[in-house]
Structures are given as C-alpha cells and as structure tokens.
Design an enzyme around this catalytic site. Structure first.
Site, mmCIF file in Angstrom:
data_model
loop_
_atom_site.group_PDB
_atom_site.id
_atom_site.type_symbol
_atom_site.label_atom_id
_atom_site.label_comp_id
_atom_site.label_asym_id
_atom_site.label_seq_id
_atom_site.Cartn_x
_atom_site.Cartn_y
_atom_site.Cartn_z
ATOM 1 N N GLY A 137 0.676 -1.273 0.086
ATOM 2 C CA GLY A 137 0.236 -0.052 -0.013
ATOM 3 C C GLY A 137 0.930 1.331 -0.071
ATOM 4 N N GLY A 138 2.057 1.216 -0.567
ATOM 5 C CA GLY A 138 2.875 2.242 -0.692
ATOM 6 C C GLY A 138 3.302 2.902 0.732
ATOM 7 N N SER A 216 5.011 -5.681 -2.314
ATOM 8 C CA SER A 216 5.136 -4.243 -2.636
ATOM 9 C C SER A 216 5.803 -3.647 -1.341
ATOM 10 C CB SER A 216 3.674 -3.573 -3.177
ATOM 11 O OG SER A 216 4.072 -2.366 -3.534
#
Length: 543
Positions: A137-138, A216
């Site tokens: 989620g960055g 991620s």
C-alpha cells in the site's frame, strides 16, 4: 501493493474495489485447549476468543502494542495493557489512519497496532511453520485484515499472521530532535514479529520457523528487515513480492510531474521533509516545541499530509546502512529468500496516466508518451525508443508500461536476487497470468495483464472475497500456495511437488533460473527474465 503513485484512483490500488516454546503467561490448560482446536487461546496479555471458518480457526484484531496516541505518537511501540476477561477476536481491529483508498472511507483510528492469526483446526503432529504477512500500500494505505489466509493455512498446514503497522506521516515522520525519525512503521513490524516469537506456540505455530512475507511495500519491508540489526532472530526466511531494497523511479514514471526518487532516504532528508511538513501545519519554534505541537494535532489535520512523509529512513539504529548497500556488502541476515514480480507491473499506473477530468482518467496517449519520453530520458531518449520500438506494442500506453515495468520493477528485483544469491539460497519467480482476476469491478481501460498485485488472488482471499478463478487458474493457485508454504516449512519451494524449482544462481550460470508462474500446460517453466524485460539494456544505460 501500490505502484508508488498517490494519484491512482480507488479502482487501481491493489486490493481496492474488493475490499521459546509457549509463552510464560500461557498455562497448561490453555495450551492443551489451543492444541486441540479450541477457540480460546491465552496470550501474554490475556486470552482471546476466535472463531471457526471451515478447516481453520481465525483470531482477529489482537493487540500487539499499545495505541500510539498522545505522547506515544512517534515513539517506539510499547506493550499493550493486559486484559482480564476473554477478549473477542472474531472481528478485524481498526486499520491504521489513512485516506479513502483500500479501506473504504479511510480510517482515523490510531489504536490500530493489531494482528490476525489464521491457523488450521485440529491437533498438529508438530508445531506448524509460521508466515507473517506484511501488507503493501505504498506505506500509506492498507490493512492486514484485507488478506484472508484460509486457503494458505489449510492447504499448507501453516499458521498465517497478518499485521497492521503505522502508515504515512504516522509511521515515517521525521524531525530534528525526534528519536526514531522515519522508522516507526518498521519498528511496529519488529514488535509484531517479537509478539509472534512469544505467543505463536499457543496457536500451534513454531516460533523457530517463521517466514516474513509481503508484497510491494510489504516486500520492501521484508528487504529492510533483512538488513536491520533489530530484526535478528525474529524470522528465518523471507518472501519479497514486487518489492526490493532498491526500488526507485525516474521522472514521470507513474504520473506526470513525478520526481525521481528512491524509496529509502537518508535520515537527514527525512527529517528535513518532516520539518517542512510541520511548518505547513503551523508547528514552529524549537525542535521540542514543534514535536509537542505535532503530537497534539488531531488525526484529521494530519491526514491531508499523510503521503508527504512515507519514506523509511536509513543511517539510524533500525537501518544503519542504505539497504541496497547492505545487500551488496553482505551485511544482512543470511536467510533463504523467495522473490519475484509480475510480468506487467506498470499497466496499473499507465491505465490512468492521462487526466480527462476530475473523476475520469485514461491510458497514456501518443502525445503524452512523446512528451514524457523527452522529459524523462533526455539524451538517452533515442536509445530507449530503439529498444522499445512502437511496432512492438499495440498502444503508447503499453509501450510506456513496458519501459516502466522493466526499469522500475524487474531490474531492481533481478539485481537484488543476484546480490543475495552470492550468499544465500534464492528462489526467483515471474508471475505471468495474462488474464488474472480483476482488482477492480470497473471495466479495464486497457489490457492489464499480470498487473501489480495480481498474484495476490492466488494466495489470499482479498477484502473478504474469494477469487473468481477458472480450473487452470485454480490449479495454479494451488501450486503457488504449495510453493510458498513449502518454502516457509523447509526453505525450498520445490518440496511441495509439481514442477521443480531450481535455485537462482549467478556463478557459472549464463541465465540464472527464474520460475514462470502462469496457468495452463507449460505455464510453470523456466523463463529468461533478463531478456523478457530488457535488463541488459538497462544495465548498460546505467553505466
């Protein structure tokens, strides 16, 4: 799971649209009840009651640290207050503060440092391997509760733990005089791993066999923890999906006007950015006064700047060295690694690159492609155009997506694998389902292929929903869960059976082995990722 583009709409943010032995505190009776498949387990802070879900038991919203509020905001995680009664653990706990995105409506609750445990029912013959999942989620959105681990736990006979950690300005804010600047989210992850060491035996898990896994931002976190002294002994293997220690981007990669940057930043840079954030919010004066002012601000006033401070800092106690340099010089925990990326990582951002209005975006056009090529590559533009000729792609959007996928994602993941493989076992994959389940209910605006985060459907139910897979995709999902849980159990994904998976080796191998993962006959096979993603070209261009 996000492509580091804070301007992407809801529909394209990964999950969005689907939305020792026993702890000293655990008595013998509770241990026996837990091992027999009961729904009450005693942790060091108190007992929790979960629920049955078919072949597994699920425990949700278990606090592993105190609420980081008031004077605890931007401090290391502290132990939670113990509770006397049996705590209800049948519903997810709050997500950490974030704007609307993966979590519909966002969240304003700082009492969010909780985790979820999914464990097979029944009495295990021996303690089960443990997989600790760190969401993507960055570093500014997401929740551990979004990942339903029923299939992974049941098929793989593993205990799966998913965790929340502080995000954005709450997890990575820095300021001169603020101890721990830029590392609170990473320290939360270490606190959760420490909780697992002390408590997971009560859920049937083996604290001596823990795999840290994520995608991620979660994969990047795994790489960071691999180089962090404070994480030593807290896990024994690591899975890094679409995330490496050297993820970075060039100008305009994910949106027009994006500045070139690396995800990990020097401590001084993080503190200076935080100083500017504080001044913008009206917190001025000496360092102590600014920090006190920031701790006194309500969540509502911090959410608008949530994404301003989302870069982990290095040059401190948590990350003494830039993580990519630590890998290069061998200063990391020597543990087995499973790593890889998707074939079409960047279709996600390119599909919404051009703006056609406040609520409507469209794929990159030829005109935009020409403009950003010149702005991004300058003197190298002609070389990049020749390497990616227009005739090879159906649209400018797909052409740009290939360039960004190769330079931003594939190159960094491959380089990381090479550095690690000199010292530890590495198993590398390439997820290549051309038509995976959509990550949004909205019709795609361009062919998305194996976009960023698309492999997650094969491992988890996302946002409370099982994936819509055809028979070949279901078979691939079973293979992938087998690979992942075999790696967690033994350090070797190939022990799950099925097509073998050799190690990624650089010494003496012209083409290091990478396992393609796709449905259908021949979908699981060796693949030359360096050729598929033009990695030799990018290596030459970087010299």
């Amino acid at each position: 799971m996000k492509a580091w583009n804070r301007r992407l709409p809801l529909a394209l943010l990964g999950l969005t649209g689907v939305v020792g032995a026993m702890t000293a505190c655990a008595d013998t009776r509770t241990a026996e009840l837990s091992a027999a498949g009961g729904h009450v387990v005693r942790t060091e802070y108190g007992a929790v009651r979960g629920k049955a879900d078919g072949p597994v038991r699920v425990f949700q919203g278990i606090p592993y640290a105190a609420p980081p509020v008031g004077g605890l905001r931007w401090k290391d995680p502290r132990p939670p207050e113990p509770w006397k009664d049996v705590r209800d653990a049948t519903r997810p706990g709050p997500a950490c503060p974030q704007n609307s995105g993966e979590i519909p409506g966002g969240s304003k609750d700082e009492d969010c440092l909780n985790l979820n445990v999914t464990t097979p029912s029944g009495v295990p013959a021996k303690p089960r391997p443990v997989i600790v999942w760190v969401h993507g989620g960055g570093y500014y959105m997401g929740s551990g509760a979004s990942y339903g681990a029923k299939r992974m736990a049941a098929q793989g006979d593993a205990v799966v733990v998913s965790v929340n950690y502080r995000l954005g300005v709450f997890g990575f804010f820095g300021h001169p005089g603020l101890e721990g600047s830029g590392t609170y989210g990473l320290k939360d992850q270490q606190a959760a791993l420490s909780w697992v060491q002390r408590n997971i035996a009560g859920f049937g898990g083996d604290p001596r066999n823990v795999t840290l896994a994520g995608q991620s931002a979660g994969g990047i976190s795994g790489c960071a923890q691999l180089t962090s002294p404070g994480a030593k002994g807290l896990f024994h293997k690591v899975v890094m999906q679409s995330g490496s220690c050297s993820v970075g981007w060039l100008r305009n990669f994910d949106y027009r006007g994006q500045e070139p940057e690396k995800i990990f930043q020097p401590l001084a840079t993080v503190r200076e950015r935080g100083r500017r954030t504080a001044a913008e919010l009206g917190c001025t004066g000496g360092d102590a006064a600014v920090i006190a002012c920031m701790r006194g601000l309500p969540v509502d006033e911090l959410l608008p700047v949530l994404e301003r401070d989302m870069h982990p800092a290095y040059g401190n106690e948590v990350l003494p060295t830039r993580p990519a340099d630590a890998l290069r010089t061998g200063r990391f925990h020597q543990l087995p690694v499973l790593s890889g990326h998707t074939r079409d990582e960047s279709t996600q951002s390119t599909a919404v690159y051009d703006e056609a209005g406040a609520d409507q975006r469209k794929p990159m056009t030829e005109r935009t492609f020409d403009t950003v090529m010149a702005e991004t590559f300058g003197a190298d533009e002609a070389a990049v155009r020749a390497e990616y000729p227009r005739s090879a792609y159906d649209s400018a959007a797909l052409r740009w997506s290939a360039i960004v996928t190769d330079r931003k994602w594939a190159s960094s993941q491959y380089r990381m694998a090479g550095k690690l493989a000199r010292r530890v076992p590495v198993y590398q994959y390439w997820f290549a389902d051309p038509e995976p389940p959509a990550l949004s209910p909205e019709p795609p605006k361009m062919p998305m292929g194996a976009q960023h985060a698309s492999e997650l459907w094969y491992l988890f139910d996302l946002g409370g929903m099982p994936p819509e897979l055809d028979s070949e995709q279901r078979r691939l999902a079973e293979r992938m869960i087998g690979y992942w849980t075999s790696f967690a159990a033994s350090g070797d994904p190939g022990k799950a059976g099925g097509p073998r998976w050799p190690r990624f080796r650089t010494a003496g191998h012209r083409v290091p082995y990478v396992q393609a993962l796709a449905p259908g006959d021949g979908g699981i096979r060796p693949v030359d990722v360096a050729t598929e993603h033009h990695l030799r070209f990018w290596a030459r261009l970087a010299r």
